[in-house]
Design an enzyme around this catalytic site. Sequence first.
Site, PDB file in Angstrom:
ATOM      1  N   ASP A 152      22.713  18.128 -23.630  1.00  0.00           N
ATOM      2  CA  ASP A 152      24.207  18.197 -23.572  1.00  0.00           C
ATOM      3  C   ASP A 152      24.515  17.078 -24.670  1.00  0.00           C
ATOM      4  OD1 ASP A 152      23.987  19.770 -21.271  1.00  0.00           O
ATOM      5  OD2 ASP A 152      24.344  18.277 -19.550  1.00  0.00           O
ATOM      6  N   HIS A 173      35.433  25.583 -12.847  1.00  0.00           N
ATOM      7  CA  HIS A 173      33.999  25.590 -12.132  1.00  0.00           C
ATOM      8  C   HIS A 173      34.473  24.455 -10.398  1.00  0.00           C
ATOM      9  CE1 HIS A 173      30.016  23.924 -12.099  1.00  0.00           C
ATOM     10  NE2 HIS A 173      29.749  25.230 -12.076  1.00  0.00           N
ATOM     11  N   LYS A 209      23.754  26.079 -19.291  1.00  0.00           N
ATOM     12  CA  LYS A 209      23.664  25.771 -17.936  1.00  0.00           C
ATOM     13  C   LYS A 209      24.764  25.533 -17.046  1.00  0.00           C
ATOM     14  CE  LYS A 209      21.389  21.019 -18.583  1.00  0.00           C
ATOM     15  NZ  LYS A 209      23.162  20.297 -17.974  1.00  0.00           N
ATOM     16  N   CYS A 213      21.801  14.769 -16.275  1.00  0.00           N
ATOM     17  CA  CYS A 213      21.387  16.223 -16.498  1.00  0.00           C
ATOM     18  C   CYS A 213      19.705  15.362 -17.588  1.00  0.00           C
ATOM     19  CB  CYS A 213      22.414  16.443 -17.871  1.00  0.00           C
ATOM     20  SG  CYS A 213      23.658  17.204 -16.822  1.00  0.00           S
TER      21      CYS A 213
HETATM   22  C1  VGL Z   1      26.537  16.301 -16.369  1.00  0.00           C
HETATM   23  C2  VGL Z   1      27.648  15.350 -14.769  1.00  0.00           C
HETATM   24  C3  VGL Z   1      28.583  16.853 -15.370  1.00  0.00           C
HETATM   25  C4  VGL Z   1      25.242  15.609 -17.673  1.00  0.00           C
HETATM   26  C5  VGL Z   1      26.895  17.667 -17.064  1.00  0.00           C
HETATM   27  O1  VGL Z   1      25.139  16.468 -18.756  1.00  0.00           O
HETATM   28  O2  VGL Z   1      24.876  14.457 -17.224  1.00  0.00           O
HETATM   29  N1  VGL Z   1      27.321  14.940 -15.772  1.00  0.00           N
HETATM   30  N2  VGL Z   1      27.583  17.707 -16.035  1.00  0.00           N
END
Ligand code: VGL
Length: 207
Positions: free
Chosen positions: A16, A60, A114, A159
């Site tokens: 991410d 979402h 995802k 994540c």
């Molecule tokens: C993430 C919170 C919401 C991450 C993704 O990438 O850690 N954290 N969505």
Amino acid sequence: MDSKWTAPGSALIVIDVQNDFCPGGALAVPQGDTIISAVNRLIAMADLVVLTQDWHPRGHGSFASSHAGHQPFETIDVAYGPQTLWPDHCVQGTSGAAFHASLNAIPAALVVRKGMRSAVDSYSAFFENDRRTSTGLDGWLRSRGVERVLLCGLAYDFCVAYSALDAARLGFATAVVEDACAAIDLDGSRVAQQKAMRAAGVSLLSA
Ligand code: VGL
Ligand code: ZN
């Protein structure tokens, strides 16, 4: 870092590294952009590179804006357990959801998207937060002969940690390069997840 982590049979999973998790983004991780040079060095050394991309539809269920009367960073109970609510982030096709321009995405063999189902969040690269729905990454890695996974990226305590804990549970030798990660650190989540990873046998390395 032991050379086994960059040898055939190992994969680097970069979690991410997207604009919304970097300073100026909707869910900015403090110092999120400062890890990117270390991430790029890991990418240059890796035998096989997988990127993940948080990729939410508008509205979402992990967005506080989808729950009247709730604010970002509160936790609510949903069908699969507790769910932290976030600011709207990484909406499919927006610039916030794009990889940071400094990330060297070119060597990636696979991009795993995802969090695409409105009703279920997905922190891990392997399973959605219902802990049952697979992204398919486990099978992809196994069919590529991968036995060891090295992880880095954003956010360390969400994540990255969820992905590392799943990788270890699935039987991969698993390591996290801590100085190629940055944490959100919500209510002590950085130290809590570091402990959980250690207890699960995840190696915590420096680049
Ligand atoms: C993430 C919170 C919401 C991450 C993704 O990438 O850690 N954290 N969505
Ligand atoms: Zn998300």
